[in-house]
Enzyme design. Structure first.
Site, PDB file in Angstrom:
ATOM      1  N   THR A 153       0.850  -1.184   0.000  1.00 37.57           N
ATOM      2  CA  THR A 153       0.000   0.000   0.000  1.00 37.57           C
ATOM      3  C   THR A 153       0.883   1.230   0.000  1.00 37.57           C
ATOM      4  O   THR A 153       2.043   1.186   0.423  1.00 37.57           O
ATOM      5  CB  THR A 153      -0.922   0.056   1.243  1.00 37.57           C
ATOM      6  OG1 THR A 153      -0.110   0.207   2.407  1.00 37.57           O
ATOM      7  CG2 THR A 153      -1.751  -1.212   1.374  1.00 37.57           C
ATOM      8  N   GLU A 154       0.349   2.337  -0.469  1.00 41.60           N
ATOM      9  CA  GLU A 154       1.150   3.557  -0.568  1.00 41.60           C
ATOM     10  C   GLU A 154       1.576   4.105   0.784  1.00 41.60           C
ATOM     11  O   GLU A 154       2.468   4.951   0.876  1.00 41.60           O
ATOM     12  CB  GLU A 154       0.402   4.634  -1.355  1.00 41.60           C
ATOM     13  CG  GLU A 154      -0.918   5.063  -0.764  1.00 41.60           C
ATOM     14  CD  GLU A 154      -2.099   4.310  -1.346  1.00 41.60           C
ATOM     15  OE1 GLU A 154      -3.186   4.901  -1.434  1.00 41.60           O
ATOM     16  OE2 GLU A 154      -1.941   3.118  -1.704  1.00 41.60           O
ATOM     17  N   SER A 155       0.955   3.630   1.857  1.00 38.09           N
ATOM     18  CA  SER A 155       1.334   4.079   3.192  1.00 38.09           C
ATOM     19  C   SER A 155       2.692   3.536   3.629  1.00 38.09           C
ATOM     20  O   SER A 155       3.274   4.025   4.590  1.00 38.09           O
ATOM     21  CB  SER A 155       0.271   3.654   4.204  1.00 38.09           C
ATOM     22  OG  SER A 155       0.182   2.238   4.240  1.00 38.09           O
ATOM     23  N   GLY A 156       3.192   2.496   2.929  1.00 41.75           N
ATOM     24  CA  GLY A 156       4.492   1.930   3.276  1.00 41.75           C
ATOM     25  C   GLY A 156       4.467   0.466   3.652  1.00 41.75           C
ATOM     26  O   GLY A 156       5.501  -0.103   3.974  1.00 41.75           O
TER      27      GLY A 156
END
Length: 519
Positions: free
Chosen positions: A324-327
Site C-alpha cells: 500500500t502507498e502508506s508503506g
C-alpha cells in the site's frame, strides 16, 4: 529537552495564522486529544484562528475523529486547507463546499515528500506527477472550490520537458503522534501501523523556526527506547502530550490495536475471511487474473483492496508482494475501515520512501477504483459535485506503474446475480459510471504513457485503453451487448474486432483458477 504539557496547554502554543502540518493515515498518526483541545480553545477564546492546515492522506475514521474535529469549531479556525485526501473530514469539507475556507487537493506522494524539501531548505519539488490531471495549473491547479485563489503549483520547462513545481513554504507548527516518548522527547512508533512522514514534518517545522507537538500514549525513562526504534528524535520535539483517553490513541480507524498490523504477531491466514460470492467477488477475481508471479502490487481503497483476499483464498500469496502507498510491503493489505494498514507485513517503509519507489516505477501493477470514466479513458475519483474527496495516492501511482487496473461496478445501484458461469441484470441501476465527460480528471487517459497497459474491469465487461480511446475487449457471459452495455453508457466506446467473452469460471461460486492465470 522537550516539555511535557497537557493538550489544552498545547493548543495555546499555536499562534493565530499559523501553517500547521500533520502526518499519518486514517487514525494512525493523528493526535486526537490535541485536535479536540484546539477546537475547544477556539470555541472558548477565538484562538488559535485563521490556520492553514496541511495534510497528506485522509485523516480520520469517517465518523467524528480526525481533522474533522477542527471543522466542528465552525468558520474561522481553519481558513486554508490542503491535502491529498479530504473526504473523511466531513465538517471541513462542508465549509469548503460553502466557500468558507480555501481548499486544495494535491497528490499524496508530492505532499509527503515536499516536507523533506522544506526541511532541507530547498525551494520545492520538481516532478511530472500531476501533469494532465486537475492538479495541472492549466486545468484547476488543485483548487477544489471557487474561493480558492492561492497558486500552489506551477508549470515549468526544464531541459526541454514539462514539469510541475510544487512550492515550499515555512511550517509554523507540526502536530504529530507516536506511541511512546522518553523523558528527552524521543518518540517511538511501536504500536503504530504506519511509519508516517512524521519525522519529515517535524524537521520541516523545526528548520522553519516553528514548533513540534507530539501526542503519545506512553512515557518511559530516558535512554530506554532502542535508538533504532526512535522515529522522531527528541531534539526536534518541543512539547509532548501524554493522552489521557485511549480513544485518542487508536491504531487505525476500525480498531484500537491490532498487533498483526504493527508486527508484534503474525495472524493465521485462516482468520482472514474470504469474500462472499457476488458481483464484487467476480470483479476482484478478474483483476487478480492480471497479476503474474513475482509482481509487486499496489492495491487501492475499496473494492481494489479486496483483490488481496482473492489472492489469499486462491493460495497465491507467496507468489506476489502486495503493498500500500502508506508503506506496507508484503502481507495482506486491509480494506476499510483500516485501509493503509496490512496484516503480517514483511516490511514497513516510511511513507515518503514508499512514494520514491512508486514514482520511480518500482511497482509492477496497481489496482484502483472507478469513479467516472469517459471515452478518453479519463477517471475521476476525486470530486463528485459537493462531495469533495481528493486523489490520495492515485495520481502518483497511476502515472508511474506499467500496468494500471481500474475496477468497479459498471452501473451504480444495479441489482445483479452472479452464478452458473454468467451474470444476470435483475434490475438496472441508476448511476452511470461511464459518462460523456468526467467532472474532474484524476487520471488522464491522454497523458498515459506508451509503456503503460491500462484496463477498466467491471462485472459486465472489460475495457482497455487503445490509441488513447476506451475500447471494449471483453463482455460477461449472459449479457446483451446493446441492452446491458452500450445503452448504459453516455457514449459509444470503440469495440475490439475480436471481442472476447470473460472467463465463465469467475462467475461460479467456487473458482480455483488463479494459479493457471498467474503462471
Amino acid at each position: 529537552m522537550a516539555e511535557f504539557i497537557t493538550a489544552a496547554e498545547a493548543a495555546k502554543k499555536i499562534p493565530d495564522g499559523a501553517t500547521v502540518g500533520v502526518a499519518g493515515m486514517g487514525l494512525s498518526g493523528w493526535a486526537e486529544e490535541v485536535g479536540c483541545a484546539i477546537r475547544d480553545s477556539f470555541r472558548e477564546t477565538g484562538h488559535p484562528c485563521n490556520l492553514n492546515l496541511k495534510q497528506g492522506s485522509a485523516m480520520g475514521d469517517w465518523k467524528e475523529r480526525g481533522v474533522t474535529r477542527l471543522g466542528e469549531a465552525g468558520e474561522g479556525l481553519i481558513t486554508k486547507w490542503s491535502g491529498a485526501h479530504v473526504g473523511s473530514a466531513f465538517t471541513l469539507r462542508e465549509l469548503a463546499v460553502q466557500n468558507k475556507l480555501q481548499c486544495h487537493c494535491l497528490p499524496q506522494g508530492v505532499i509527503v515528500n515536499l516536507w523533506r524539501e522544506i526541511a532541507a531548505g530547498r525551494p520545492g519539488l520538481l516532478t511530472k506527477v500531476g501533469l494532465g490531471t486537475f492538479v495541472d495549473p492549466r486545468i484547476d491547479g488543485g483548487r477544489m472550490n471557487s474561493c480558492t485563489t492561492d497558486q500552489l503549483v506551477e508549470l515549468v520547462e526544464f531541459q526541454g520537458e514539462e514539469y510541475l513545481f510544487y512550492k515550499s513554504f515555512p511550517l509554523d507548527v507540526a502536530i504529530l503522534r507516536g506511541t511512546t516518548a522518553d523523558e528527552k522527547g524521543n518518540i517511538s512508533f511501536e504500536h503504530e501501523s504506519i511509519i508516517n512522514e512524521g519525522y519529515s514534518v517535524a524537521a520541516a517545522a523545526k528548520n522553519s523556526g516553528g514548533i513540534v507537538i507530539v501526542q503519545v500514549e506512553y512515557v518511559t525513562k530516558g535512554g530506554t527506547i532502542n535508538p533504532k526504534d526512535v522515529k522522531i528524535p527528541g531534539v526536534l520535539v518541543d512539547y509532548v502530550v501524554q493522552a489521557t483517553d485511549k480513544a485518542a490513541c487508536w491504531q487505525a480507524e476500525g480498531i484500537y490495536f491490532e498487533p498483526a498490523f504493527s508486527g508484534q504477531i503474525k495472524k493465521p491466514l485462516a482468520a482472514i475471511e474470504p469474500l462472499p460470492f457476488d458481483e464484487r467477488k467476480v470483479i476482484c477475481r478478474r483483476c487478480a487474473m492480471e497479476m503474474k508471479q513475482g509482481d509487486v502490487i499496489n492495491l487501492g481503497v475499496g473494492m481494489a483492496a479486496d483483490v488481496s483476499r482473492i489472492i489469499a483464498e486462491e493460495g497465491m500469496l507467496d507468489t506476489v508482494t502486495m503493498s500500500t502507498e502508506s508503506g506496507m510491503m508484503g502481507g495482506i493489505p486491509s480494506g476499510l475501515p483500516n485501509f493503509g494498514s496490512a496484516y503480517n507485513p514483511e516490511a514497513t517503509l516510511e511513507h515518503g520512501a514508499m512514494f520514491d519507489l512508486i514514482d520511480g516505477g518500482g511497482l509492477s501493477v496497481t489496482c484502483l477504483g472507478i469513479g467516472e470514466i469517459d471515452r478518453y479513458g479519463n477517471n475521476n475519483v476525486s470530486r463528485f459535485g459537493p462531495r469533495l474527496t481528493g486523489p490520495g495516492g492515485f495520481i502518483n501511482i497511476t502515472q508511474a506503474t506499467p500496468k494500471v487496473i481500474f475496477c468497479g461496478n459498471f452501473v451504480g445501484k444495479a441489482k445483479l446475480q452472479a452464478g452458473s458461469g454468467k451474470i444476470t441484470v435483475l434490475e438496472e441501476g441508476t448511476i452511470k459510471k461511464f459518462v460523456d465527460r468526467v467532472e474532474q480528471i484524476t487520471f488522464s487517459g491522454q497523458y498515459a504513457g506508451e509503456h503503460q497497459e491500462v484496463l477498466y474491469i467491471t462485472e459486465r465487461c472489460v475495457f482497455r485503453l487503445v490509441d488513447k480511446k476506451l475500447t471494449l475487449t471483453e463482455i460477461a457471459p449472459g449479457l446483451d451487448l446493446q441492452r446491458d452495455i452500450l445503452d448504459q453508457m453516455e457514449f459509444e466506446p470503440a469495440i475490439a474486432d475480436d471481442l472476447k467473452t470473460m472467463d465463465p469460471g469467475i462467475f461460479m461460486e467456487h473458482w480455483g483458477g488463479l494459479k493457471a492465470c498467474m503462471e
